[in-house]
Design a protein around this motif. Structure first.
Motif, mmCIF file in Angstrom:
data_model
loop_
_atom_site.group_PDB
_atom_site.id
_atom_site.type_symbol
_atom_site.label_atom_id
_atom_site.label_comp_id
_atom_site.label_asym_id
_atom_site.label_seq_id
_atom_site.Cartn_x
_atom_site.Cartn_y
_atom_site.Cartn_z
ATOM 1 N N LYS A 35 37.080 46.125 -7.205
ATOM 2 C CA LYS A 35 36.124 45.762 -8.249
ATOM 3 C C LYS A 35 35.521 44.396 -7.939
ATOM 4 O O LYS A 35 36.237 43.424 -7.733
ATOM 5 C CB LYS A 35 36.800 45.721 -9.627
ATOM 6 C CG LYS A 35 37.210 47.088 -10.133
ATOM 7 C CD LYS A 35 37.838 46.994 -11.509
ATOM 8 C CE LYS A 35 38.244 48.370 -12.005
ATOM 9 N NZ LYS A 35 38.881 48.301 -13.333
ATOM 10 N N TYR A 61 31.353 45.374 -13.679
ATOM 11 C CA TYR A 61 31.749 45.303 -12.271
ATOM 12 C C TYR A 61 31.079 46.399 -11.463
ATOM 13 O O TYR A 61 30.497 47.337 -11.999
ATOM 14 C CB TYR A 61 33.274 45.416 -12.135
ATOM 15 C CG TYR A 61 33.854 46.710 -12.652
ATOM 16 C CD1 TYR A 61 33.958 47.829 -11.824
ATOM 17 C CD2 TYR A 61 34.285 46.830 -13.966
ATOM 18 C CE1 TYR A 61 34.480 49.026 -12.303
ATOM 19 C CE2 TYR A 61 34.809 48.014 -14.444
ATOM 20 C CZ TYR A 61 34.909 49.104 -13.610
ATOM 21 O OH TYR A 61 35.414 50.293 -14.082
ATOM 22 N N ILE A 63 31.844 48.845 -7.792
ATOM 23 C CA ILE A 63 32.786 49.294 -6.767
ATOM 24 C C ILE A 63 31.990 50.001 -5.678
ATOM 25 O O ILE A 63 31.261 50.954 -5.954
ATOM 26 C CB ILE A 63 33.845 50.262 -7.319
ATOM 27 C CG1 ILE A 63 34.686 49.602 -8.403
ATOM 28 C CG2 ILE A 63 34.746 50.770 -6.185
ATOM 29 C CD1 ILE A 63 35.693 50.544 -9.059
ATOM 30 N N SER A 139 36.198 38.959 -6.835
ATOM 31 C CA SER A 139 37.183 40.033 -6.910
ATOM 32 C C SER A 139 38.558 39.405 -6.926
ATOM 33 O O SER A 139 38.767 38.336 -6.362
ATOM 34 C CB SER A 139 37.037 40.955 -5.697
ATOM 35 O OG SER A 139 37.916 42.044 -5.806
#
Length: 140
Positions: A35, A61, A63, A139
């Motif tokens: 993330k 966030y 990914i 992160s």
């Protein structure tokens, strides 16, 4: 503004080295499967850390999945998590995000195990002029 972050990185991920080492490319393994939280953006020399619309619900966030899918997740007003999927690719230090709106190109200026910094040119303030915007992600 949320659309820029949705296309951003994303913002975006397990590196033993950094992309700011003067090399001409970054490894996708540095970017993937973790993330990346929006930390701040810098626009016209002004830094803003007000990047989470509903921080009481959680942090937004991104990914970057190994299969080329970018998941941008952000919390709605009712604290429901909304996930938007786009595609991502790397070309040297260029991060290309493809969405239904087209392709947005980011230049990766820094990538470590805990920091991702990207720059893009976009009409951020909708004044008809192309602006340079830097976004910083972290992160844990």
């Amino acid at each position: 503004m949320k659309k820029i972050f949705t296309l951003g990185l994303g913002i975006l991920m397990l590196a033993s080295c950094s992309s700011d080492d003067g090399g001409s490319s970054v490894k996708s393994s540095q970017l993937t499967n973790k993330k990346w939280y929006y930390n701040k953006y810098i626009f016209n020399g002004v830094t803003s850390t007000d990047v989470h619309e509903n921080i009481e619900c959680g942090k937004d966030y991104s990914i970057f999945k190994e299969n080329g899918v970018l998941e941008d997740a952000y919390y709605m007003t009712n604290c429901e998590l909304y996930v938007d999927e786009n595609l991502w690719t790397l070309d040297g230090k260029k991060l290309l995000i493809t969405s239904e709106d087209g392709v947005l190109t980011f230049t990766i200026s820094k990538l470590t195990a805990s920091t991702l910094e990207v720059t893009t040119k976009v009409d951020f303030d909708l004044d008809g002029k192309i602006d340079t915007m830097k976004m910083v992600f972290t992160s844990n």
